[in-house]
Design an enzyme around this catalytic site. Structure first.
Site, PDB file in Angstrom:
ATOM      1  N   ARG A  46       0.859  -1.196   0.000  1.00 14.06           N
ATOM      2  CA  ARG A  46       0.000   0.000   0.000  1.00 14.06           C
ATOM      3  C   ARG A  46       0.891   1.241   0.000  1.00 14.06           C
ATOM      4  NH1 ARG A  46      -1.471   1.593   4.572  1.00 14.06           N
ATOM      5  NH2 ARG A  46      -2.347  -0.353   5.343  1.00 14.06           N
ATOM      6  N   TYR A  98     -16.502  16.928 -15.500  1.00 16.55           N
ATOM      7  CA  TYR A  98     -16.757  15.486 -15.512  1.00 16.55           C
ATOM      8  C   TYR A  98     -17.824  15.165 -14.458  1.00 16.55           C
ATOM      9  CZ  TYR A  98     -16.023  10.488 -15.054  1.00 16.55           C
ATOM     10  OH  TYR A  98     -16.213   9.129 -15.006  1.00 16.55           O
ATOM     11  N   ASP A 170      -7.389  19.129 -14.254  1.00 15.79           N
ATOM     12  CA  ASP A 170      -7.711  17.789 -14.756  1.00 15.79           C
ATOM     13  C   ASP A 170      -7.300  17.776 -16.227  1.00 15.79           C
ATOM     14  OD1 ASP A 170      -8.900  15.530 -15.858  1.00 15.79           O
ATOM     15  OD2 ASP A 170     -10.705  15.667 -14.620  1.00 15.79           O
ATOM     16  N   LYS A 195      -8.128   6.784 -19.413  1.00 13.95           N
ATOM     17  CA  LYS A 195      -8.487   7.298 -20.734  1.00 13.95           C
ATOM     18  C   LYS A 195      -7.274   7.264 -21.671  1.00 13.95           C
ATOM     19  CE  LYS A 195     -12.278   7.950 -18.457  1.00 13.95           C
ATOM     20  NZ  LYS A 195     -12.588   9.189 -17.784  1.00 13.95           N
TER      21      LYS A 195
END
Ligand SMILES: *Cc1c(COP(=O)(O)O)cnc(C)c1O
Length: 379
Positions: A46, A98, A170, A195
């Protein structure tokens, strides 16, 4: 190093164990210690994982940043940025956003006492009115989703710096191939690696890139403390995708241009939103801050007929009707009922997301096949 070389080699080194050219997938949760605390920099996955490190270094290199921080999704990356804030803090965000970011802001963080202002930022200086002593973050998407508005990052960055507010961009739609927000003065770049960076519609992953060490340390702390990390297999896939980012983007841009120009000249089409078109309201800013104009194209049919638009998206054959974007294959979406259904209709329509809006993620197939597909579907 130039961008095309960085896409392949940026931040990468040969694996020290056997010299493997591709980064190994370290599919392990833990690492042996010779004595308590005696380890090679890795204790628990982690916190650190060598495959994730390789991806984080690649992301930092692509964005001309110093530190990359990878997450299990783009939204997990945005979530980590919001965790820098506290109750009472305010965020100024683009209004054409978004849908998932809007949902995270309004349905999760609002109830923890944070305040969000959603505004049009096409006129960059207008954001000044929304900044007060509680404002801690400006959240910008450009080009915006799905209206393809272009926002002047450099001007917003100057205001953010002067008012001592963090600026996050973004950069999912543009990718670092087209635009590098840190160079324009942003503090944080965010990616849905799902994406264009991944590029093959086969993973969900998110990333942040920053230059400031203190900010990076805070974000690494949140990454470890909240635990929204990505697995090593997905990091490997993202790294493989990134190696062809520049060649894919070149084709996305060429096909995006061909599709946008075809639609702009079509008698049944009312409006086309693509920053490369001369009549795009912020075409000049797009030209100055982007290298090219990308493969995302939105359009509205004449007559604004809902059923007709549904028929068009259903009739497409090369374009697949699906959410998401940025893969090698072309996709078509109907924002009002798909990606932006979580935004109330009246809010949606204020920003131009009418029922007859179609959003295309133009892929890298043969241009003539894409145009022929639109031709048969639109009629
Ligand atoms: C998809 C997307 C996100 C969210 O990313 P996930 O990887 O799906 O969590 C955020 N911003 C933009 C612009 C996106 O397209």
């Amino acid at each position: 190093m130039k961008f095309n070389t960085k896409a392949i080699h940026g931040g990468q080194k040969l694996d020290p164990a056997y010299g493997s050219v591709m980064p190994p997938i370290y599919q392990t949760s833990t690492y042996a210690q010779s004595t308590p605390g005696g380890h090679k920099g890795y204790e628990y996955s982690r916190t650190h994982n060598p495959t994730r490190d390789a991806l984080e270094n690649a992301l930092a290199s692509l964005e001309n940043g110093s530190f990359g921080i990878a997450f299990g999704s783009g939204l997990a990356a945005i979530d980590a940025v919001l965790k820098l804030l506290k109750p009472g803090d305010e965020v100024v965000s683009t209004n054409d956003l978004y849908g998932g970011s809007y949902r995270l802001f309004t349905k999760i963080y609002k109830k923890f006492g944070m305040k969000f202002h959603f505004i049009g930022m096409e006129n960059a200086s207008s954001i000044e009115d929304y900044i007060n002593q509680n404002t801690k973050l400006i959240w910008v998407e450009t080009p915006t989703n799905p209206m393809m508005n272009v926002i002047d990052i450099k001007t917003i960055a100057e205001i953010a710096k002067r008012r001592n507010v963090l600026l996050a961009v973004d950069n999912t739609f543009a990718t670092p191939y087209l635009q590098q927000p840190l160079d324009l003065g942003a503090d944080i770049v965010m990616h849905s690696v799902t994406k264009y960076l991944g590029g093959h519609s086969d993973l969900i992953l998110g990333g942040l890139v920053v230059r400031d060490k203190e900010l990076a340390d805070q974000l690494y702390f949140i990454q470890n403390a909240s635990g929204a990390i990505c697995g090593p297999q997905d990091c490997f896939l993202a790294l493989r995708g990134i190696k062809t980012l520049h060649v894919r983007m070149q084709r996305h841009c060429e096909n995006g241009k061909a599709v946008a120009e075809y639609l702009a000249n079509h008698p049944k089409i009312d409006k086309v939103y693509w920053p490369g078109l001369q009549h795009h309201p912020n075409h000049d800013i797009a030209k100055s801050q982007m290298k090219d104009f990308g493969g995302m194209v939105s359009f509205v049919t004449k007559g604004n007929n809902y059923n007709e638009v549904i028929k068009i998206v259903e009739n497409l054959k090369v374009f697949t009707l699906a959410e998401s974007l940025g893969g090698v294959e072309s996709l078509a979406g109907h924002p009002a009922s798909m990606t932006h259904a979580s935004i109330p209709k009246e809010e949606r329509e204020k920003t131009g997301i009418v029922d007859s809006l179609i959003r295309l993620s133009v892929g890298i197939e043969d241009t003539a096949d894409l145009i022929a597909d639109l031709e048969q579907a639109i009629g």
